[in-house]
Write a protein that holds these residues in place. Structure first.
Motif, PDB file in Angstrom:
ATOM      1  N   THR A  56       0.835  -1.195   0.000  1.00  0.00           N
ATOM      2  CA  THR A  56       0.000   0.000   0.000  1.00  0.00           C
ATOM      3  C   THR A  56       0.872   1.248   0.000  1.00  0.00           C
ATOM      4  N   LEU A  57       1.864   1.258   0.872  1.00  0.00           N
ATOM      5  CA  LEU A  57       2.774   2.397   0.964  1.00  0.00           C
ATOM      6  C   LEU A  57       3.509   2.614  -0.352  1.00  0.00           C
ATOM      7  N   MET A  58       4.049   1.542  -0.928  1.00  0.00           N
ATOM      8  CA  MET A  58       4.837   1.667  -2.145  1.00  0.00           C
ATOM      9  C   MET A  58       3.972   2.105  -3.327  1.00  0.00           C
ATOM     10  N   TYR A 103      11.711   1.646  -2.482  1.00  0.00           N
ATOM     11  CA  TYR A 103      10.788   1.634  -3.616  1.00  0.00           C
ATOM     12  C   TYR A 103      11.385   0.878  -4.803  1.00  0.00           C
ATOM     13  N   ARG A 104      12.660   1.151  -5.098  1.00  0.00           N
ATOM     14  CA  ARG A 104      13.300   0.443  -6.215  1.00  0.00           C
ATOM     15  C   ARG A 104      13.390  -1.057  -5.941  1.00  0.00           C
ATOM     16  N   ALA A 105      13.693  -1.422  -4.693  1.00  0.00           N
ATOM     17  CA  ALA A 105      13.764  -2.841  -4.332  1.00  0.00           C
ATOM     18  C   ALA A 105      12.392  -3.491  -4.480  1.00  0.00           C
ATOM     19  N   TRP A 106      11.357  -2.759  -4.052  1.00  0.00           N
ATOM     20  CA  TRP A 106       9.988  -3.265  -4.144  1.00  0.00           C
ATOM     21  C   TRP A 106       9.574  -3.450  -5.601  1.00  0.00           C
ATOM     22  N   LEU A 114       2.785   9.247  -6.138  1.00  0.00           N
ATOM     23  CA  LEU A 114       3.352  10.565  -5.880  1.00  0.00           C
ATOM     24  C   LEU A 114       4.550  10.842  -6.787  1.00  0.00           C
ATOM     25  N   LEU A 115       5.398   9.828  -7.002  1.00  0.00           N
ATOM     26  CA  LEU A 115       6.529  10.006  -7.905  1.00  0.00           C
ATOM     27  C   LEU A 115       6.033  10.317  -9.314  1.00  0.00           C
ATOM     28  N   ASN A 116       4.958   9.625  -9.726  1.00  0.00           N
ATOM     29  CA  ASN A 116       4.406   9.858 -11.057  1.00  0.00           C
ATOM     30  C   ASN A 116       3.852  11.267 -11.193  1.00  0.00           C
ATOM     31  N   ARG A 170       5.553   5.805   9.929  1.00  0.00           N
ATOM     32  CA  ARG A 170       6.947   5.511  10.227  1.00  0.00           C
ATOM     33  C   ARG A 170       7.373   4.254   9.478  1.00  0.00           C
ATOM     34  N   THR A 171       8.674   4.047   9.392  1.00  0.00           N
ATOM     35  CA  THR A 171       9.190   2.835   8.764  1.00  0.00           C
ATOM     36  C   THR A 171       8.877   1.639   9.651  1.00  0.00           C
TER      37      THR A 171
END
Length: 70
Positions: A8-10, A52-55, A16-18, A36-37
């Motif tokens: 959900t977070l990712m 995000y990149r790892a996900w 948002l990045l888009n 929080r993380t």
């Protein structure tokens, strides 16, 4: 569990990045909203983008038991 909330977070981060936000912008928004993380720390743009990149690289169907992130 943890994995679905991370998805959900990712997905939120992706949206948002888009829209043109930077990692730092997104981290500020998440922190401001009280998120929080997994370890309870505040988000930083650098860590958020790394996660995000790892996900993005991880196939959605895989068993995510080994996600220490350490």
């Amino acid at each position: 569990g943890v994995v679905s909330s991370r998805d959900t977070l990712m997905n939120e981060v992706a949206a948002l990045l888009n829209e043109g936000h930077t990692g730092a912008d997104i981290a500020r928004q998440l922190n401001a909203s009280g998120q929080r993380t997994a370890s309870g720390a505040q988000f930083t743009g650098q860590n958020l983008l790394r996660d995000y990149r790892a996900w993005q690289r991880k196939p959605a169907e895989t068993d995510n038991t080994n996600t220490s992130g350490a």
